[in-house]
Write a protein that holds these residues in place. Structure first.
Motif, PDB file in Angstrom:
ATOM      1  N   ARG A 152       0.890  -1.204   0.035  1.00 12.50           N
ATOM      2  CA  ARG A 152       0.072   0.019   0.093  1.00 12.50           C
ATOM      3  C   ARG A 152       0.885   1.282  -0.129  1.00 12.50           C
ATOM      4  O   ARG A 152       0.364   2.420   0.502  1.00 12.50           O
ATOM      5  CB  ARG A 152      -0.915   0.045   1.069  1.00 12.50           C
ATOM      6  CG  ARG A 152      -2.215  -1.133   0.931  1.00 12.50           C
ATOM      7  CD  ARG A 152      -2.981  -1.120   2.116  1.00 12.50           C
ATOM      8  NE  ARG A 152      -4.529  -1.535   2.004  1.00 12.50           N
ATOM      9  CZ  ARG A 152      -4.584  -2.757   1.662  1.00 12.50           C
ATOM     10  NH1 ARG A 152      -3.738  -3.791   1.815  1.00 12.50           N
ATOM     11  NH2 ARG A 152      -5.969  -3.027   1.380  1.00 12.50           N
ATOM     12  N   THR A 198      -6.624   5.249   2.463  1.00 13.08           N
ATOM     13  CA  THR A 198      -5.861   6.226   1.683  1.00 13.08           C
ATOM     14  C   THR A 198      -5.284   7.449   2.425  1.00 13.08           C
ATOM     15  O   THR A 198      -4.031   7.759   1.930  1.00 13.08           O
ATOM     16  CB  THR A 198      -6.742   6.687   0.348  1.00 13.08           C
ATOM     17  OG1 THR A 198      -7.188   5.526  -0.385  1.00 13.08           O
ATOM     18  CG2 THR A 198      -6.069   7.645  -0.475  1.00 13.08           C
ATOM     19  N   THR A 257     -14.745   5.176  10.020  1.00 10.01           N
ATOM     20  CA  THR A 257     -15.687   4.526  10.932  1.00 10.01           C
ATOM     21  C   THR A 257     -15.482   5.126  12.312  1.00 10.01           C
ATOM     22  O   THR A 257     -16.250   5.063  13.172  1.00 10.01           O
ATOM     23  CB  THR A 257     -16.005   3.198  10.762  1.00 10.01           C
ATOM     24  OG1 THR A 257     -15.824   3.197   9.182  1.00 10.01           O
ATOM     25  CG2 THR A 257     -17.395   2.906  11.320  1.00 10.01           C
ATOM     26  N   SER A 260     -16.323  -1.133  -2.572  1.00 12.19           N
ATOM     27  CA  SER A 260     -17.648  -0.709  -2.082  1.00 12.19           C
ATOM     28  C   SER A 260     -18.612  -0.066  -2.882  1.00 12.19           C
ATOM     29  O   SER A 260     -20.016  -0.364  -2.878  1.00 12.19           O
ATOM     30  CB  SER A 260     -17.610  -0.003  -0.559  1.00 12.19           C
ATOM     31  OG  SER A 260     -17.083  -0.938   0.422  1.00 12.19           O
TER      32      SER A 260
HETATM   33  N1  LIG Z   1      -3.908   4.879  -7.681  1.00 10.13           N
HETATM   34  C1  LIG Z   1      -4.829   5.419  -7.383  1.00 10.13           C
HETATM   35  O1  LIG Z   1      -5.692   6.123  -8.302  1.00 10.13           O
HETATM   36  C2  LIG Z   1      -5.047   5.589  -5.755  1.00 10.13           C
HETATM   37  C3  LIG Z   1      -6.110   6.310  -5.384  1.00 10.13           C
HETATM   38  C4  LIG Z   1      -6.444   6.397  -3.853  1.00 10.13           C
HETATM   39  C5  LIG Z   1      -5.562   5.434  -3.206  1.00 10.13           C
HETATM   40  N2  LIG Z   1      -4.711   4.602  -3.851  1.00 10.13           N
HETATM   41  C6  LIG Z   1      -4.158   3.732  -2.895  1.00 10.13           C
HETATM   42  O2  LIG Z   1      -4.975   2.805  -2.081  1.00 10.13           O
HETATM   43  C7  LIG Z   1      -4.332   2.324  -1.074  1.00 10.13           C
HETATM   44  C8  LIG Z   1      -5.333   2.431  -0.001  1.00 10.13           C
HETATM   45  O3  LIG Z   1      -6.540   1.607  -0.042  1.00 10.13           O
HETATM   46  P1  LIG Z   1      -7.219   0.723   0.880  1.00 10.13           P
HETATM   47  O4  LIG Z   1      -8.054  -0.226   0.121  1.00 10.13           O
HETATM   48  O5  LIG Z   1      -6.112   0.293   1.797  1.00 10.13           O
HETATM   49  O6  LIG Z   1      -8.011   1.896   1.814  1.00 10.13           O
HETATM   50  P2  LIG Z   1      -9.387   2.810   1.289  1.00 10.13           P
HETATM   51  O7  LIG Z   1     -10.283   2.020   0.091  1.00 10.13           O
HETATM   52  O8  LIG Z   1      -8.633   4.061   1.140  1.00 10.13           O
HETATM   53  O9  LIG Z   1      -9.925   2.865   2.748  1.00 10.13           O
HETATM   54  C9  LIG Z   1     -10.587   1.744   3.446  1.00 10.13           C
HETATM   55  C10 LIG Z   1     -10.975   2.040   4.618  1.00 10.13           C
HETATM   56  O10 LIG Z   1     -12.186   2.897   4.922  1.00 10.13           O
HETATM   57  C11 LIG Z   1     -12.853   2.734   5.988  1.00 10.13           C
HETATM   58  N3  LIG Z   1     -14.431   2.594   5.403  1.00 10.13           N
HETATM   59  C12 LIG Z   1     -15.391   2.998   6.018  1.00 10.13           C
HETATM   60  N4  LIG Z   1     -16.574   2.593   5.496  1.00 10.13           N
HETATM   61  C13 LIG Z   1     -16.249   2.151   4.464  1.00 10.13           C
HETATM   62  C14 LIG Z   1     -17.115   1.520   3.222  1.00 10.13           C
HETATM   63  N5  LIG Z   1     -18.401   1.374   3.051  1.00 10.13           N
HETATM   64  N6  LIG Z   1     -16.397   0.842   2.196  1.00 10.13           N
HETATM   65  C15 LIG Z   1     -14.959   0.769   2.336  1.00 10.13           C
HETATM   66  N7  LIG Z   1     -14.195   1.245   3.254  1.00 10.13           N
HETATM   67  C16 LIG Z   1     -14.902   1.881   4.064  1.00 10.13           C
HETATM   68  C17 LIG Z   1     -12.675   1.397   6.379  1.00 10.13           C
HETATM   69  O11 LIG Z   1     -11.935   1.632   7.587  1.00 10.13           O
HETATM   70  P3  LIG Z   1     -12.496   1.868   8.992  1.00 10.13           P
HETATM   71  O12 LIG Z   1     -13.450   0.420   9.186  1.00 10.13           O
HETATM   72  O13 LIG Z   1     -11.474   2.051  10.157  1.00 10.13           O
HETATM   73  O14 LIG Z   1     -13.415   3.079   8.851  1.00 10.13           O
HETATM   74  C18 LIG Z   1     -11.688   0.870   5.249  1.00 10.13           C
HETATM   75  O15 LIG Z   1     -10.757  -0.184   5.853  1.00 10.13           O
HETATM   76  C19 LIG Z   1      -3.148   3.209  -0.647  1.00 10.13           C
HETATM   77  O16 LIG Z   1      -2.089   2.751  -1.072  1.00 10.13           O
HETATM   78  C20 LIG Z   1      -3.127   4.363  -1.729  1.00 10.13           C
HETATM   79  O17 LIG Z   1      -1.942   4.957  -2.151  1.00 10.13           O
HETATM   80  C21 LIG Z   1      -4.361   4.804  -5.054  1.00 10.13           C
END
Ligand SMILES: NC(=O)c1ccc[n+]([C@@H]2O[C@H](COP(=O)([O-])OP(=O)(O)OC[C@H]3O[C@@H](n4cnc5c(N)ncnc54)[C@H](OP(=O)(O)O)[C@@H]3O)[C@@H](O)[C@H]2O)c1
Length: 239
Positions: free
Chosen positions: A47, A77, A102, A182
């Motif tokens: 990540r 993110t 959350t 989601s």
């Molecule tokens: N290349 C691109 O365009 C791009 C863009 C953005 C991010 N990224 C990369 O994506 C990575 C992060 O992605 P990720 O999957 O780890 O995290 P994420 O999708 O950014 O966040 C996920 C977190 O959001 C919270 N959440 C609350 N309600 C949710 C729901 N209904 N559905 C999904 N999540 C919910 C949850 O944590 P809680 O339960 O604690 O609330 C969940 O663990 C990073 O490495 C970043 O660099 C890339």
């Protein structure tokens, strides 16, 4: 409503129709936009962010931000990238930042919280009496309570009603993987704008394969393609 957009020039007029969209659908118009490698990675396996977008497609990202009322990311993110989510590369206003958080894990010194020009909305279920709620409020953010779904995450349909009530007509969802998954699962995507960078990463897949609920492939329609620098941009909407 068809919101087909295949050029930057068309973007503003596209977004101009979003007020009517909110009024008739009771929720904002949702654009999911992200950059991926040709193998579908949006970050490294652990990540770490990677600059996937070239300078031309990065301009497009800022154009879409400037045309959106809100920009939404997940706490994953925020913790990985510490983004500002502002419009810097083009003229225009920065959208209202919205973070799905959350349990209010947002650090008080996050760049988003420290931005002087806005109070990011931290969508949570932690409750007004939690210590972090007050601390984040004092630090410059606006925690907003929202219902959760059966997985204990923010209920996206409930959230869209909250945003619509706050007169948000359009939302740009910028990731990351869990959040995009989601929104796709919830059927809450009106338009995809995907940047494909000509490289292989072998990292974090854009769709969390454990979390996909739809049985069939999600087919896209009204697809258009455009090259920007070395990148390929795909505009499409779900069928
Ligand atoms: N290349 C691109 O365009 C791009 C863009 C953005 C991010 N990224 C990369 O994506 C990575 C992060 O992605 P990720 O999957 O780890 O995290 P994420 O999708 O950014 O966040 C996920 C977190 O959001 C919270 N959440 C609350 N309600 C949710 C729901 N209904 N559905 C999904 N999540 C919910 C949850 O944590 P809680 O339960 O604690 O609330 C969940 O663990 C990073 O490495 C970043 O660099 C890339």
């Amino acid at each position: 409503m068809l919101m087909r957009v295949d050029s930057i020039e068309g973007l503003e007029s596209c977004m101009a129709g979003t007020k009517a969209f909110r009024k008739s659908n009771g929720r904002p118009f949702i654009t999911v936009s992200y950059a991926q490698s040709v193998d579908g990675s949006i970050a490294t396996r652990n990540r770490q962010p990677i600059g996937l977008s070239g300078p031309e497609s990065m301009l497009l990202t800022h154009e879409i931000r400037a045309c959106s009322d809100a920009i939404l990311i997940g706490i994953g993110t925020l913790l990985a990238d510490d983004p500002r989510l502002s419009v810097r590369l083009v003229d225009g206003n920065s959208p209202q930042p919205v973070v799905l958080d959350t349990h209010l894990r947002t650090p008080l010194n996050a760049k988003l919280v420290q931005r002087p020009d806005t109070r990011p909305w931290l969508i949570n279920a932690a409750g007004e009496h939690s210590r972090q709620f007050l601390a984040l409020q004092r630090a410059g953010s606006m925690p907003i309570l929202c219902d959760t779904d059966r997985d204990g995450k923010i209920d996206l349909h409930a959230l869209m009603q909250v945003l619509a009530a706050r007169k948000i007509n359009s939302v740009m969802v910028e990731g990351g993987a869990q959040v995009i998954t989601s929104f796709v699962n919830a059927g809450l995507v009106d338009q995809f704008v995907v940047t494909i960078s000509p490289r292989f990463v072998g990292g974090l897949s854009v769709l969390n394969s454990n979390g996909i609920h739809f049985d069939a492939n999600l087919e896209l329609t009204d697809v258009s393609y455009r090259s920007m620098g070395d990148d390929l941009i795909i505009w499409a909407r779900p069928k």
